[in-house]
Write a protein that holds these residues in place. Structure first.
Motif, short mmCIF file in Angstrom:
data_model
loop_
_atom_site.label_atom_id
_atom_site.label_comp_id
_atom_site.label_asym_id
_atom_site.label_seq_id
_atom_site.Cartn_x
_atom_site.Cartn_y
_atom_site.Cartn_z
N ARG A 3 0.81 -1.15 -0.03
CA ARG A 3 0.05 0.14 -0.06
C ARG A 3 0.94 1.11 -0.05
NH1 ARG A 3 -3.01 -2.37 4.51
NH2 ARG A 3 -2.04 -0.73 5.63
N ALA A 7 1.19 4.19 -2.85
CA ALA A 7 0.98 5.51 -2.78
C ALA A 7 2.18 6.48 -2.84
CB ALA A 7 0.93 5.53 -0.98
N TYR A 10 2.21 6.99 -6.68
CA TYR A 10 1.22 7.86 -6.86
C TYR A 10 1.86 9.31 -6.86
CZ TYR A 10 -2.79 10.76 -6.58
OH TYR A 10 -3.79 11.90 -6.70
N SER A 75 8.61 17.09 4.14
CA SER A 75 7.01 17.31 4.31
C SER A 75 6.67 16.67 5.60
CB SER A 75 6.16 16.68 3.27
OG SER A 75 6.59 15.32 3.14
N LYS A 76 7.76 16.30 6.40
CA LYS A 76 7.29 15.67 7.67
C LYS A 76 6.36 14.35 7.65
CE LYS A 76 8.83 19.48 9.79
NZ LYS A 76 10.31 19.55 10.08
N TYR A 84 0.68 6.53 12.04
CA TYR A 84 -0.33 5.68 11.44
C TYR A 84 -0.31 4.02 11.81
CZ TYR A 84 -3.24 3.08 8.41
OH TYR A 84 -4.29 1.95 7.98
N ALA B 85 1.08 17.97 7.97
CA ALA B 85 2.15 17.60 7.38
C ALA B 85 1.61 16.79 5.87
CB ALA B 85 2.89 16.43 8.01
N PHE B 86 2.01 17.73 4.91
CA PHE B 86 1.49 16.97 3.79
C PHE B 86 2.75 17.57 2.76
CE2 PHE B 86 -2.68 17.79 5.88
CZ PHE B 86 -3.12 16.51 5.62
N PHE B 87 2.54 16.88 1.50
CA PHE B 87 3.47 16.97 0.40
C PHE B 87 3.28 18.35 -0.03
CE2 PHE B 87 3.65 12.70 1.00
CZ PHE B 87 4.99 12.47 1.06
N LEU B 90 1.73 18.72 -4.11
CA LEU B 90 0.50 18.10 -4.31
C LEU B 90 -0.86 18.99 -3.63
CD1 LEU B 90 1.06 14.31 -3.32
CD2 LEU B 90 1.25 15.46 -5.44
N ARG B 93 -6.70 17.11 -2.73
CA ARG B 93 -7.39 15.89 -3.16
C ARG B 93 -6.11 14.92 -3.44
NH1 ARG B 93 -12.00 14.61 -5.66
NH2 ARG B 93 -12.85 16.60 -5.21
N GLU B 94 -5.18 15.45 -4.00
CA GLU B 94 -3.74 14.41 -4.24
C GLU B 94 -3.36 13.96 -2.94
OE1 GLU B 94 -2.58 16.07 -8.81
OE2 GLU B 94 -1.67 16.86 -6.93
N LYS B 97 -5.64 11.68 -1.22
CA LYS B 97 -5.52 10.46 -2.20
C LYS B 97 -4.23 9.48 -1.81
CE LYS B 97 -7.00 8.63 -6.69
NZ LYS B 97 -7.27 9.20 -7.86
N TYR B 98 -3.21 10.28 -1.34
CA TYR B 98 -2.01 9.53 -0.95
C TYR B 98 -2.15 8.97 0.47
CZ TYR B 98 2.88 8.83 0.84
OH TYR B 98 4.04 8.64 1.62
N LEU B 99 -2.87 9.59 1.26
CA LEU B 99 -3.25 9.31 2.76
C LEU B 99 -4.28 7.75 2.38
CD1 LEU B 99 -3.39 12.21 5.04
CD2 LEU B 99 -1.87 10.39 4.96
N ARG B 101 -4.29 5.85 0.23
CA ARG B 101 -3.56 4.70 -0.29
C ARG B 101 -2.65 4.01 0.96
NH1 ARG B 101 -2.16 5.50 -6.72
NH2 ARG B 101 -4.30 5.93 -7.09
N VAL B 102 -2.18 5.12 1.73
CA VAL B 102 -1.28 4.52 2.77
C VAL B 102 -2.30 3.92 3.86
CG1 VAL B 102 -0.05 5.40 4.91
CG2 VAL B 102 0.58 6.21 2.53
N LYS B 103 -3.42 4.32 3.91
CA LYS B 103 -4.16 3.98 5.13
C LYS B 103 -5.54 2.78 4.37
CE LYS B 103 -4.52 7.93 8.05
NZ LYS B 103 -5.05 8.78 8.62
N HIS B 104 -5.26 2.62 3.30
CA HIS B 104 -6.04 1.42 2.57
C HIS B 104 -7.41 1.90 2.88
CE1 HIS B 104 -6.56 -2.00 0.56
NE2 HIS B 104 -7.12 -2.72 1.74
#
Lengths: 247, 301
Positions: A3, A7, A10, A75-76, A84, B85-87, B90, B93-94, B97-99, B101-104
Motif C-alpha cells: 500500500r 502511495a 502515486y 514534508s514531515k 499511522y 504534514a503534507f506534500f 500536491l 485532493r492528491e 488520495k496519497y493518505l 492509499r497508505v491507510k487503505h
C-alpha cells in the motif's frame, strides 16, 4: 508495504518537477546529439553512453534520491506514516523496493530514449551497441541503488535533508570512495588487509557489469553487493529507531 | 460505563535530566471530547508524540483500545493532526488520495466528503501555497480520513480566523455527536476548549495536574473564596489542618479556597479566632483561565 509503495508511486508521478527535470535533461542531451556535426555514427551511441551514464548517479540518481527520501523529511511525512502505525523496517524496505523500481524504470527509459534519438537521425544502433548501452545503464542503476541505500542511514539517523543530499553527492561523485582508498592505502591497514579497495562498492559494481558483459554472473560480487544493501538497510533501521522523529 | 479508548499509566518522557512528561496517567473514554490544556512547552505535544509512537517513552505504559502490545496496529484506529504534514507540491485532493492509499481507505466518496466538510472542495492549488488556516483544515480532513474512532488534534485552531475556529468547533462537535468519534484536543486557548470539550486535563511541566469533566470544571470555576490576610501561607496551613481545605496562593498574594466558598462566615470566624488579620474575604466567580492559572500556581507552590 505494498500500500505504501503504491502511495509513493502515486506521489512521485504526480510531482510536476519530476517531469520537468527529466524533460530538461532529455532536451539537453538531444540538443548535444543534434548539434554534433562531425564524427557521429551508429557506434557513437556507445561513446555517448560511457560519458552520459558516468554522470547519471549524480544527475539522475541525485534527483531520484531527493524525491524518494528527502521529500519525506521536508514534508514531515515520516511522522504521518509512523503515527499511522507503520513499522520503521517497513518504511526502509519499501524505500529500497521503490528505489529499485524507479531506477530500473528511469534507466531503461534513458537507454530507450538514446536509441530512439539515434534512430531518428538515421543511425540505428547495432545489437552489440544496444547491449553496451544497457550495461552502462545497469551499472549506473546499481550504483544509484546502493548509494541511496547507504545514504538512507544518514536520512534516518539525522533526518536532515541537506546533510543527506550532500552525503549522497559526495558518495556518487566518488569523493568518499577516494577517501576510503586513501585510508586503505595506509601501511598499517594495507599490510593487515591488502586489496581492501577491491571491496569498495564502485569496484564491486564494475565487477558485476564485467561479469554481465561476459554473460556470466560474478557471484562473489553479487553477494558483496547484496551485503552492502542489507547492511545499509539494517543500519538505517537501527538509526531510525534511535532517532526521535522531528516535526 | 464508557469504554476506555486510550489510557496512559505513569507515562514518562525524559530528555537527559529534563522531564518532558512526568508520570502522566490519562484516560480517554469513548465519546469524549477531551481538552488537554497546558501552556506552550507544558508537554502536550510530547504526550501526543508518545501516544502516536513518534517518541519513545522513558517509562510508563500506553494502552490503545485496551491493548498495550502491538500498539502499531492499534494506532491505525487513530487519526491525528500534529502540525499538518503534507506534500507541498500536491493539491488537497492528491494529498488525501496519497493518505487513502497508505491507510487503505477507499478514496471514492471519502475525499469529497472530507473536502466538503473542511470547505476545501474545488481547491486545486498545491499545499505549499496554503494559508495556515487552510493547512489546519486539510490537517483535520487527514485526521478524519477513514473515520477512525479516535482523533488526536494538537493545537487545531492555531492560525484560524474566528470563522475558521467556529467551523473547526462545529466539525468536531458534529463528528462527535453524529458518528460517536472520540477526540483528544490540545490547546492553550482555554475559552475555545471550554466551548467544545466534555472532559479536561490540565498539564504543566509534564505533569497532569487534574482531570475533570465539564460539569465538575464549571462547578469549580463557578465560585471560590478569596482571602487576603497578613499571613497567607500560615492561613493556608491552618485551614488545611482545620477543615481539610487545600487552598492555593495567587501571584497577588491572595489565598483561594475551592471549597467552603458557601461558608464565608465559618472560615472568617475560624481565621479570626486563630489570630489572623483579615483584610478581605469574599466569594468570587472564576474564569477557566483563572482556574488554570491558579492550578498551575498551586503546582509551583
Amino acid at each position: 508495504m505494498l500500500r505504501y509503495i503504491h502511495a509513493e508511486l502515486y506521489r512521485v508521478f504526480r510531482k510536476k518537477s519530476f517531469y520537468i527535470y527529466f524533460g530538461a535533461l532529455a532536451l539537453l542531451y538531444g540538443f548535444f546529439v543534434l548539434i554534433r556535426t562531425n564524427g557521429i555514427g551508429a557506434e557513437s551511441i556507445t561513446n555517448d553512453a560511457t560519458q552520459v551514464f558516468a554522470y547519471m548517479p549524480v544527475l539522475v540518481g541525485g534527483y531520484l534520491f531527493a524525491v524518494l527520501y528527502c521529500d519525506d523529511l521536508r514534508s514531515k511525512n515520516l511522522a504521518t506514516l509512523i503515527g499511522y502505525g507503520m513499522q520503521k523496517t517497513t518504511i526502509v524496505l519499501a524505500k529500497l523496493v521503490l528505489s529499485v523500481l524507479l531506477n530500473g524504470l528511469i534507466f531503461t527509459l534513458i537507454s530507450l530514449f538514446m536509441f530512439a534519438l539515434y534512430s531518428l537521425i538515421g543511425y540505428i544502433p547495432s545489437a552489440p551497441a544496444v547491449n553496451e548501452v544497457f550495461l552502462h545503464a545497469l551499472k549506473a542503476a546499481l550504483l544509484v541503488i546502493v548509494y541511496a541505500a547507504i545514504t538512507g542511514v544518514v536520512v534516518y539517523g539525522m533526518q536532515r535533508s541537506t546533510f543527506a543530499v550532500v552525503f549522497y553527492i559526495l558518495l556518487s561523485l566518488g569523493v568518499i570512495g577516494q577517501l576510503m582508498m586513501a585510508v586503505f592505502g595506509w601501511d598499517v591497514i594495507s599490510s593487515f588487509a591488502p586489496n581492501l579497495s577491491n571491496h569498495l562498492v564502485s569496484n564491486i559494481v564494475v565487477n558485476l557489469t564485467i561479469g554481465a558483459t561476459d554473460g556470466a554472473v560474478s557471484w562473489p560480487s553479487l553477494i558483496e553487493y547484496g551485503a552492502y544493501i542489507a547492511g545499509a538497510c539494517a543500519l538505517s533501521v537501527v538509526a531510525f529507531r534511535r532517532k526521535e522523529l522531528e516535526f | 460505563m464508557a469504554e476506555i479508548l486510550l489510557q496512559t499509566c505513569d507515562l514518562t518522557k525524559k530528555y537527559g535530566d529534563f522531564s518532558a512528561l512526568d508520570k502522566v496517567s490519562l484516560t480517554l473514554k469513548c465519546g469524549d471530547i477531551y481538552g488537554l490544556i497546558g501552556r506552550n512547552g507544558a508537554g502536550k505535544t510530547t504526550f501526543f508524540k508518545c501516544v502516536m509512537g513518534l517518541a519513545k517513552p522513558s517509562g510508563g505504559s500506553i494502552a490503545i483500545t485496551g491493548t498495550s502490545s502491538r500498539l502499531g496496529d492499534a494506532r491505525r484506529r487513530i487519526g491525528f493532526m500534529i502540525n499538518p504534514a503534507f506534500f507541498p507540491y500536491l493539491n488537497p485532493r492528491e494529498n488525501l488520495k496519497y493518505l487513502c492509499r497508505v491507510k487503505h481507505v477507499q478514496p471514492k466518496g471519502e475525499i469529497e466528503r472530507l473536502l466538503k466538510l473542511v470547505q476545501l472542495e474545488g481547491v486545486k492549488k498545491p499545499f505549499k501555497t496554503f494559508s495556515l488556516g487552510m493547512k489546519q483544515r486539510l490537517g483535520l480532513a487527514g485526521a478524519l480520513l477513514g473515520r477512525p474512532p479516535i482523533i488526536v488534534l494538537d493545537e487545531p485552531i492555531n492560525g484560524l480566523d474566528p470563522q475558521g475556529i467556529a467551523d473547526m468547533r462545529g466539525v468536531i462537535q458534529r463528528e462527535n455527536q453524529t458518528k460517536g468519534t472520540t477526540f483528544i484536543v490540545s490547546s492553550h486557548i482555554l475559552s475555545e476548549l471550554d466551548l467544545v470539550a466534555t472532559r479536561f486535563g490540565f498539564i504543566e511541566h509534564g505533569r497532569l495536574l487534574q482531570e475533570l469533566d465539564h460539569t465538575d470544571l464549571h462547578e469549580r470555576t463557578r465560585k471560590s473564596l478569596v482571602i487576603e490576610t497578613n499571613d497567607v501561607y500560615g492561613a493556608r496551613e491552618f485551614l488545611q489542618g482545620r477543615f481539610g481545605v487545600v487552598g492555593s496562593i495567587t501571584g497577588e498574594g491572595r489565598l483561594l479556597l475551592e471549597s467552603h466558598f458557601d461558608q464565608p462566615q465559618v472560615i472568617a470566624r475560624a481565621l479570626f479566632e486563630a489570630g489572623f488579620e483579615l483584610s478581605r474575604l469574599a466569594p468570587q466567580e472564576t474564569t477557566l483561565e483563572e482556574y488554570f492559572m491558579r492550578l498551575v500556581g498551586s503546582s509551583h507552590a
